[in-house]
Design a protein around this motif. Structure first.
Motif, PDB file in Angstrom:
ATOM      1  N   SER A 503     105.956  43.322  58.021  1.00 54.49           N
ATOM      2  CA  SER A 503     106.823  44.419  58.458  1.00 54.49           C
ATOM      3  C   SER A 503     107.994  44.573  57.496  1.00 54.49           C
ATOM      4  CB  SER A 503     107.333  44.159  59.875  1.00 54.49           C
ATOM      5  OG  SER A 503     108.041  42.940  59.936  1.00 54.49           O
ATOM      6  N   ILE A 504     108.308  45.809  57.152  1.00 47.47           N
ATOM      7  CA  ILE A 504     109.362  46.093  56.183  1.00 47.47           C
ATOM      8  C   ILE A 504     110.738  45.905  56.827  1.00 47.47           C
ATOM      9  CG2 ILE A 504     110.434  47.867  54.735  1.00 47.47           C
ATOM     10  CD1 ILE A 504     107.672  49.061  54.303  1.00 47.47           C
ATOM     11  N   LEU A 505     111.530  45.053  56.213  1.00 46.40           N
ATOM     12  CA  LEU A 505     112.916  44.876  56.655  1.00 46.40           C
ATOM     13  C   LEU A 505     113.834  45.876  55.987  1.00 46.40           C
ATOM     14  CD1 LEU A 505     113.183  40.962  56.569  1.00 46.40           C
ATOM     15  CD2 LEU A 505     113.001  42.431  58.588  1.00 46.40           C
ATOM     16  N   ILE A 506     113.636  46.084  54.681  1.00 45.81           N
ATOM     17  CA  ILE A 506     114.429  47.048  53.926  1.00 45.81           C
ATOM     18  C   ILE A 506     113.687  47.333  52.629  1.00 45.81           C
ATOM     19  CG2 ILE A 506     115.835  45.386  52.622  1.00 45.81           C
ATOM     20  CD1 ILE A 506     118.271  47.217  53.274  1.00 45.81           C
ATOM     21  N   SER A 507     113.792  48.548  52.129  1.00 48.33           N
ATOM     22  CA  SER A 507     113.087  48.883  50.898  1.00 48.33           C
ATOM     23  C   SER A 507     113.701  50.124  50.257  1.00 48.33           C
ATOM     24  CB  SER A 507     111.593  49.128  51.154  1.00 48.33           C
ATOM     25  OG  SER A 507     111.400  50.326  51.897  1.00 48.33           O
ATOM     26  N   GLU A 508     113.405  50.297  48.978  1.00 52.37           N
ATOM     27  CA  GLU A 508     113.748  51.505  48.222  1.00 52.37           C
ATOM     28  C   GLU A 508     112.625  51.724  47.219  1.00 52.37           C
ATOM     29  OE1 GLU A 508     116.511  53.723  47.778  1.00 52.37           O
ATOM     30  OE2 GLU A 508     117.427  53.049  49.645  1.00 52.37           O
ATOM     31  N   GLY A 509     112.066  52.927  47.217  1.00 55.46           N
ATOM     32  CA  GLY A 509     111.034  53.248  46.235  1.00 55.46           C
ATOM     33  C   GLY A 509     109.795  52.400  46.364  1.00 55.46           C
ATOM     34  N   ALA A 510     109.402  52.064  47.583  1.00 53.25           N
ATOM     35  CA  ALA A 510     108.236  51.202  47.805  1.00 53.25           C
ATOM     36  C   ALA A 510     107.280  51.854  48.799  1.00 53.25           C
ATOM     37  CB  ALA A 510     108.681  49.840  48.320  1.00 53.25           C
ATOM     38  N   ASP A 511     105.971  51.819  48.480  1.00 55.22           N
ATOM     39  CA  ASP A 511     104.925  52.310  49.373  1.00 55.22           C
ATOM     40  C   ASP A 511     103.795  51.288  49.408  1.00 55.22           C
ATOM     41  OD1 ASP A 511     105.879  54.971  50.137  1.00 55.22           O
ATOM     42  OD2 ASP A 511     105.621  55.466  48.015  1.00 55.22           O
ATOM     43  N   ARG A 512     103.140  51.172  50.565  1.00 52.63           N
ATOM     44  CA  ARG A 512     101.997  50.273  50.688  1.00 52.63           C
ATOM     45  C   ARG A 512     100.731  51.091  50.873  1.00 52.63           C
ATOM     46  NH1 ARG A 512     103.553  45.586  54.878  1.00 52.63           N
ATOM     47  NH2 ARG A 512     104.264  47.357  56.107  1.00 52.63           N
ATOM     48  N   GLU A 513      99.683  50.648  50.139  1.00 54.14           N
ATOM     49  CA  GLU A 513      98.427  51.390  50.179  1.00 54.14           C
ATOM     50  C   GLU A 513      97.282  50.483  49.774  1.00 54.14           C
ATOM     51  OE1 GLU A 513      96.515  54.835  47.451  1.00 54.14           O
ATOM     52  OE2 GLU A 513      98.482  55.312  48.280  1.00 54.14           O
ATOM     53  N   SER A 514      96.301  50.315  50.672  1.00 55.28           N
ATOM     54  CA  SER A 514      95.079  49.553  50.368  1.00 55.28           C
ATOM     55  C   SER A 514      95.357  48.165  49.802  1.00 55.28           C
ATOM     56  CB  SER A 514      94.205  50.341  49.374  1.00 55.28           C
ATOM     57  OG  SER A 514      93.892  51.617  49.877  1.00 55.28           O
ATOM     58  N   GLY A 515      96.257  47.443  50.470  1.00 58.32           N
ATOM     59  CA  GLY A 515      96.552  46.073  50.049  1.00 58.32           C
ATOM     60  C   GLY A 515      97.465  45.963  48.855  1.00 58.32           C
ATOM     61  N   LEU A 516      98.020  47.089  48.434  1.00 65.43           N
ATOM     62  CA  LEU A 516      98.942  47.100  47.302  1.00 65.43           C
ATOM     63  C   LEU A 516     100.329  47.541  47.749  1.00 65.43           C
ATOM     64  CD1 LEU A 516      96.763  48.883  44.574  1.00 65.43           C
ATOM     65  CD2 LEU A 516      97.211  46.431  44.766  1.00 65.43           C
ATOM     66  N   VAL A 517     101.339  47.013  47.065  1.00 64.65           N
ATOM     67  CA  VAL A 517     102.681  47.553  47.178  1.00 64.65           C
ATOM     68  C   VAL A 517     102.958  48.293  45.881  1.00 64.65           C
ATOM     69  CG1 VAL A 517     105.142  47.014  47.265  1.00 64.65           C
ATOM     70  CG2 VAL A 517     103.567  45.820  48.767  1.00 64.65           C
ATOM     71  N   LYS A 518     103.215  49.579  45.993  1.00 67.97           N
ATOM     72  CA  LYS A 518     103.532  50.397  44.824  1.00 67.97           C
ATOM     73  C   LYS A 518     105.042  50.592  44.762  1.00 67.97           C
ATOM     74  CE  LYS A 518      99.096  52.784  44.716  1.00 67.97           C
ATOM     75  NZ  LYS A 518      98.396  54.102  44.661  1.00 67.97           N
ATOM     76  N   LEU A 519     105.606  50.249  43.618  1.00 67.61           N
ATOM     77  CA  LEU A 519     107.053  50.279  43.449  1.00 67.61           C
ATOM     78  C   LEU A 519     107.437  51.272  42.369  1.00 67.61           C
ATOM     79  CD1 LEU A 519     107.661  46.420  43.449  1.00 67.61           C
ATOM     80  CD2 LEU A 519     108.174  47.987  45.324  1.00 67.61           C
TER      81      LEU A 519
END
Length: 529
Positions: A503-519
């Motif tokens: 679970s995301i606590l805090i983020s900037e410019g981050a997306d999750r997709e198909s087991g990846l975190v894209k930054l």
């Protein structure tokens, strides 16, 4: 009755105030203690644990207060002892601890003890400073260099001897090999402890003792691509500082502090050789509570660099404790220093905030960091710093990070003062004013408040152990206490990394997709596992 937390400092966040530049209350262009007191609610609202004040003691200001002429009084520029007591009382009301600078390695040459010491070789203070006979040809006893230029020795004709000054000639070094000097300096610390301060930041803590044989420092053994611009950096300071006797004196300090509840010592390790290892040595055992060096205050900005500093410290000193910082009153502000790695100033400022406040150890934030402040570009005629004046233009000095705090974008001098301030407030700095960011969604200031709240809410971010993942540059990834994974893209180009769900606590410019975190560039995410 509330139990005393003697370990409040462990994992704490301290907000550094440069008093000359925080808030002017009497309209003389110089910040002061009543001005700081008026702004304490703002600092408390940020969510920090303590404030640290750079020197406010009586001083001729040859080095902006780091040349003390009275260790138990306030310089009139900043106010009075009553003003100090009022500030401490208000800080404590707001739940803030108060840490003050202690400049013990040297005094001002205007200090009464030095004035007496320099008069002769047989007066009561004759051995309170470091004196040495000249060589037969009249030259200084060895090759030690001063940080602000030239030899670290100044001739005194009345004694026909040289005295040691690691900094300015107006800053003669105390002789710590004299037990009376140690006892007197500890007594000045007791004075402030009795007034209710919660701790001390110890300036140049590794400079206290010198080699009694006055052996010359050898050349720096490290290979360098080009010659240093400053002779001081051409030497390996094996004898002019970093002496083993320092450790026993740090233990004496700790004995003093342990006589009071909930007090702390944080030392500045001013060293370019094995500084992180020295931080560990100085905080192991019954010595300092915390120490910091300049390892994260320089130009290096990579996953390997940050990982190396943290892993080196905890492997060398598992029972020691670090205090990490990215900016302070002596270095270029990190948003300017690392600008080439950012997609924007704001993105870099937020990422630096998240990274710093995710680190294992205690943290120090320099005033204006929470606004994403940048260094001020000054012209030579605007300088006040002896370092910049001496080494311009190779080193423009420290004035650029010391310009006044900006409170109101449209007010004269950005709300710092109604009078022309001691250093200029320029439009590029006023653009970061507090009133343009407070309660503004997406601002750097609001992100700092969120991240500070997150660190306070999750004890694991304050004290949990750090385990780094093996990732390729520019990705830095680590897990705190087995519960929170922190992932940072330390570049301006998009990156991606495989990551388990959380679970995301805090983020900037981050997306999750198909087991990846894209930054995105300067993107990051903290995940609760």
């Amino acid at each position: 009755m509330t139990a005393v937390n003697n370990d409040w400092w462990k994992g704490s966040v301290t907000y550094q105030i440069y008093p000359r530049s925080y808030q002017d209350s009497n309209q003389d262009g110089i910040g002061d203690l009543p001005g700081i007191t008026a702004r304490l609610p703002y600092i408390a609202d940020l969510g920090v644990d303590a404030i640290w004040l750079s020197p406010i003691f009586t001083s001729p200001m040859a080095d902006m207060g780091y040349d003390v002429s009275d260790y138990t009084d306030i310089d009139p520029l900043f106010g009075t002892l009553d003003d100090f007591d009022a500030m401490v009382a208000r800080a404590h009301e707001l739940g803030l601890k108060v840490i003050i600078d202690q400049v013990l390695s040297h005094s001002s040459d205007r200090h009464p003890f030095f004035q007496e010491s320099r008069m002769s070789r047989d007066n009561p203070k004759a051995d309170w400073y470091v004196w040495a006979d000249p060589n037969l040809d009249g030259t200084p006893p060895n090759n030690w260099q001063a940080l602000f230029g030239g030899a670290a020795w100044q001739w005194e004709p009345r004694r026909q001897q040289y005295y040691l000054h690691n900094f300015l000639k107006e800053q003669p070094d105390f002789n710590f090999h004299n037990p009376a000097v140690q006892d007197w300096l500890l007594g000045t610390m007791r004075f402030w402890l009795e007034r209710g301060v919660d701790g001390f930041r110890l300036d140049t803590v590794n400079f206290y003792f010198h080699d009694v044989l006055l052996r010359s420092d050898p050349p720096d053994y490290r290979k360098k691509e080009k010659r240093d611009w400053h002779p001081y950096h051409m030497q390996y300071h094996l004898f002019s500082k970093n002496q083993p006797e320092n450790l026993a004196f740090l233990q004496k300090m700790r004995v003093l502090l342990d006589q009071y509840d909930a007090r702390t010592l944080v030392g500045e390790v001013g060293e370019s050789h094995h500084a992180v290892e020295m931080m560990g040595q100085y905080t192991s055992g019954n010595r300092l509570h915390m120490a910091y060096s300049f390892e994260m205050l320089g130009p290096k900005f990579s996953a390997r660099h940050f990982r190396d500093q943290i892993e080196t410290f905890f492997s060398q000193a598992p029972d020691g404790w670090p205090c990490w910082a990215f900016s302070n009153h002596d270095v270029v502000r990190h948003v300017s220093r690392w600008r080439e790695h950012g997609v924007s100033e704001a993105a870099l400022a937020k990422q630096a905030c998240a990274l710093l406040l995710s680190m294992q150890g205690s943290i120090c934030i320099y005033q204006g960091e929470e606004l994403g402040q940048t260094d001020t570009e000054l012209e030579y005629h605007e300088l006040t710093d002896v370092q910049g004046i001496a080494f311009w233009p190779e080193d423009k000095g420290r004035d650029g990070c010391r310009t006044p705090m900006v409170w109101q974008h449209d007010a004269p001098f950005a709300g710092f003062s109604e009078a022309a301030p001691w250093l200029p407030v320029k439009a590029t700095q006023a653009a970061h004013a507090m009133d343009t960011q407070l309660d503004v969604q997406g601002s750097v200031l609001e992100f700092y408040r969120q991240m500070l709240h997150l660190r306070r809410e999750h004890e694991i971010l304050r004290a949990g152990e750090t385990v780094f993942q093996d990732t390729e540059e520019p990705i830095l990834s680590f897990v705190r206490g087995g519960e929170i994974r922190c992932i940072f893209n330390l570049s301006s180009e998009p990156q991606q990394i495989e990551c388990i769900e959380g679970s995301i606590l805090i983020s900037e410019g981050a997306d999750r997709e198909s087991g990846l975190v894209k930054l995105a560039g300067n993107g990051f995410v903290l995940l609760k596992l």
